[in-house]
Scaffold this motif. Structure first.
Motif, PDB file in Angstrom:
ATOM      1  N   UNK A   4       0.822  -1.343   0.002  1.00  0.00           N
ATOM      2  CA  UNK A   4      -0.030  -0.140   0.076  1.00  0.00           C
ATOM      3  C   UNK A   4       0.919   1.432  -0.005  1.00  0.00           C
ATOM      4  N   UNK A   5       2.231   1.179  -0.198  1.00  0.00           N
ATOM      5  CA  UNK A   5       3.017   2.303  -0.242  1.00  0.00           C
ATOM      6  C   UNK A   5       3.433   2.674  -1.897  1.00  0.00           C
ATOM      7  N   UNK A   6       3.276   3.892  -2.199  1.00  0.00           N
ATOM      8  CA  UNK A   6       3.692   3.885  -3.626  1.00  0.00           C
ATOM      9  C   UNK A   6       5.392   4.579  -3.540  1.00  0.00           C
ATOM     10  N   UNK A   7       6.164   3.755  -4.501  1.00  0.00           N
ATOM     11  CA  UNK A   7       7.553   4.150  -4.485  1.00  0.00           C
ATOM     12  C   UNK A   7       7.785   4.591  -6.015  1.00  0.00           C
ATOM     13  N   UNK A   8       8.616   5.655  -6.123  1.00  0.00           N
ATOM     14  CA  UNK A   8       9.298   6.101  -7.455  1.00  0.00           C
ATOM     15  C   UNK A   8      10.668   5.809  -7.299  1.00  0.00           C
ATOM     16  N   UNK A   9      11.130   4.636  -7.830  1.00  0.00           N
ATOM     17  CA  UNK A   9      12.468   4.332  -7.680  1.00  0.00           C
ATOM     18  C   UNK A   9      13.359   4.645  -8.782  1.00  0.00           C
ATOM     19  N   UNK A  10      14.644   4.803  -8.649  1.00  0.00           N
ATOM     20  CA  UNK A  10      15.465   5.166  -9.573  1.00  0.00           C
ATOM     21  C   UNK A  10      16.606   4.086  -9.669  1.00  0.00           C
ATOM     22  N   UNK A  11      17.352   3.941 -10.960  1.00  0.00           N
ATOM     23  CA  UNK A  11      18.158   2.823 -11.064  1.00  0.00           C
ATOM     24  C   UNK A  11      19.437   3.417 -11.787  1.00  0.00           C
ATOM     25  N   UNK A  12      20.601   2.757 -11.292  1.00  0.00           N
ATOM     26  CA  UNK A  12      21.846   3.122 -12.032  1.00  0.00           C
ATOM     27  C   UNK A  12      22.097   1.906 -13.042  1.00  0.00           C
TER      28      UNK A  12
END
Ligand code: C2E
Ligand code: MG
Ligand code: MG
Length: 571
Positions: free
Chosen positions: A261-269
């Protein structure tokens, strides 16, 4: 490839189908010959005389029948399902014939053949069932070995095997290393369970993208460890297509992710290396991709995907060396060796203390590797201090024990010398180990005269006031001007080994060394030559007036105990 299971593609790489087919046909042929012979012989009424005894030919039928049964058993053992089906068909086909012999033609000897066939069928079924169980178990083990337990996608072993296979096929492919930025934060703030769920979601997105095949290239997704995933991409016509695929995956990963139930906006290398352009082995291509990813992370270039570049390896090597140096400093494993210095008549005049280090595994690391990194990373002053302190401790005891008047030379980096507390440190070491200052020499490289002469001069003058001697190390390698040298309060000039190596090669090289010695003498310095290895060099140095000699010809860097013996012998 993405449509097939990993174990399928591995098995495909390993199997040698042609040999299997030939084996199958050979067994079948042998079986048919043996079974045919058994059948023919069992119906024969001929009698053979063997060693004077009349023997019915029919009695040999059993031997041929056993050989035929062995063939069917081998078929089941080596050819699993297809071997089993073929064996059953062959053996069942014998039964009507045998039965007809018994009931229609009253050949009762066929009864034993019939029993043998029935038992053989039971044996074959039992072998097949057992084999099947073992194979299923082996499949399970194999799949566990190549599957990541957390995410269920192929793991690093599968990745390595696949790359090995692609290298064997001599194809072009790219290995992409993907790492989630700030994964630690998720673990720390949301807990390990959520962290694991995020990793599973990443794996499932990657696998889905590979399975759907929208990218236009072929991909194989694996998890290496932690938050590092690897994609192997092949079947792309050019780098542009490859980059398009990488951007596609980036897009897939960076879409909003909802976990618990948590939104994540993830970034990647992301970083990648291509075979064979950027790497030639499995290890290389994997580590180069990883280096490119680390560099992308370091540059915080969230939007970019970096390709491996050889300079990244240098950066990584420096980083690893820095880690080794820190480890050695923390564990106090730096130690010193003492290289003897002599006058030209082979009288001992002193020792130079040289730093030595071993890495975590106990392997020696050469000063040529760790000194430059220590200088670059600012760790050199700690090394200087450790070596100064340890060698001073030994030398203090040596003086008290032997009353020797020789000198201990220690190397001090320019950076260390410039530190405000350097003079206090020297004073403290002298008093702690009760060293007469006139028996201590500090070696500073020639570069001190170029970079920072004013500030260095102040400090060097203070050192001189204490009574300590100053040597200019590696003289001739820098570009110091003679006017600086004229004002420099040194006592000794050390000619670098590079000039000694060259010295006897040409007349001009010899004259060059001779002129350094003359200049040194004009400035009132003593001159010592470093790296003297040959008699011819020694002869030349004597003839051109060199004062002192340091080199393998008379002594390598020694452990303290052996250095003590040298002092005892020279007394
Ligand atoms: P350096 O101060 O010029 O030391 C002389 C180097 O030449 C030493 O190398 C020594 O082992 C080597 N050498 C001496 N005679 C011969 C010879 O006949 N043949 C050959 N092939 N080599 C010879 P090492 O021990 O590898 O040290 C390399 C450099 O590392 C030193 O050059 C010095 O600049 C630096 N270093 C070593 N210990 C320390 C230290 O405690 N502090 C600082 N700042 N630098 C250090
Ligand atoms: Mg030196
Ligand atoms: Mg030197």
């Amino acid at each position: 490839m993405k449509k097939r299971s990993v174990s399928d593609s591995m098995a495909r790489m390993r199997s040698n189908k042609a040999a299997m087919v030939v084996g199958f046909i050979a067994l079948l042929a042998v079986y048919l010959v043996m079974a045919g012979m058994a059948m023919r012989i069992s119906m024969s009424d001929e009698i053979l005389m063997i060693m004077g005894t009349p023997t019915p030919v029919r009695s040999f039928a059993g031997a041929f029948s056993s050989a035929a049964n062995l063939c069917v058993i081998l078929l089941v053992v080596f050819y699993a399902k297809s071997g089993f089906i073929m064996s059953l068909v062959l053996m069942l086909a014998q039964i009507p014939n045998l039965m007809a012999g018994i009931f229609a033609r009253h050949i009762f000897t066929n009864i034993s053949g019939l029993c043998t066939s029935i038992f053989a069928i039971i044996t074959v079924i039992m072998i097949y069932v057992k084999n099947n169980r073992i194979e299923k178990y082996q499949d399970k083990l194999r799949s566990q070995a190549i599957t990541d337990t957390l995410t269920g996608i192929p793991n690093r072993f599968a990745c390595t095997e696949l790359i090995e296979g692609l290298i064997r096929q001599r194809g072009r492919f790219a290995v992409v290393s993907i790492n989630l930025n700030n994964f630690k934060n998720i673990n720390n703030t949301m807990g390990v369970k959520t962290g694991n769920a995020v990793l599973c979601e990443i794996a499932s997105r990657l696998q889905k993208a590979a399975d759907e095949g929208h990218s236009g290239t072929d991909e194989f997704v694996t998890r290496q460890s932690g938050d590092e995933f690897t994609i192997i991409i092949h079947n792309y016509p050019n780098v542009k297509e490859l980059l398009r695929t990488l951007q596609y995956y980036k897009g897939v990963l960076e879409k909003k992710m909802t976990v618990d139930d948590c939104d994540y906006f993830l970034s990647f290398s992301m970083g990648y290396a291509e075979y064979p352009t950027d790497a030639g082995t499995v290890d290389e291509v994997l580590s180069h991709a990883s280096l490119a990813m680390i560099e992308a992370k370091r540059q915080a270039s969230g939007a970019r995907v970096l390709r491996y570049d050889p300079s990244m390896s240098d950066a990584e090597r420096t980083l690893q060396m820095e880690r080794k140096i820190r480890h050695a400093l923390e564990n106090d494993t730096f130690f010193f060796r003492l290289q003897p210095q002599y006058d030209v008549n082979h009288m001992l005049i002193g020792f130079e203390a040289l730093a030595r280090m071993k890495d975590e595994s106990g392997k020696m690391v050469s000063p040529g590797e760790f000194i430059p990194v220590a200088e670059e990373t600012g760790l050199i002053d700690q090394i200087d201090s450790v070596i100064f302190r340890k060698s001073a401790d030994f030398f203090g005891q040596l003086i008290r024990k032997t009353r020797t008047d020789i000198t201990l030379s220690v190397n001090v980096s320019v950076k260390h010398l410039m530190k405000n507390d350097f003079l206090d440190e020297v004073r403290e070491i002298l008093s702690t180990y009760q060293l007469p200052p006139e028996q201590i020499e500090i070696e500073i490289t020639e570069s001190v005269m170029i970079d920072s002469v004013e500030k260095a001069l102040e400090c060097i003058n203070e050192i001189k006031k204490m009574g300590i001697k100053i040597a200019i190390d590696d003289f001739g390698t820098g570009y110091s001007s003679l006017s600086y040298l004229n004002n420099f309060p040194a006592d000794v000039l050390k000619i670098d080994k590079a000039f000694i190596d060259q010295m006897n090669m040409s007349d001009s090289s010899r004259k060059y060394v001779a002129s350094i010695i003359s200049i040194g003498h004009i400035m009132n310095f003593k001159v010592i030559s470093e790296g003297v290895e040959e008699d011819a060099q020694l002869d030349t140095l004597r003839s051109i007036g060199c004062d002192y000699i340091q080199g393998f010809i008379w002594g390598r860097p020694l452990p303290p105990k052996e250095a003590e013996e040298v002092v005892m012998e020279s007394a």
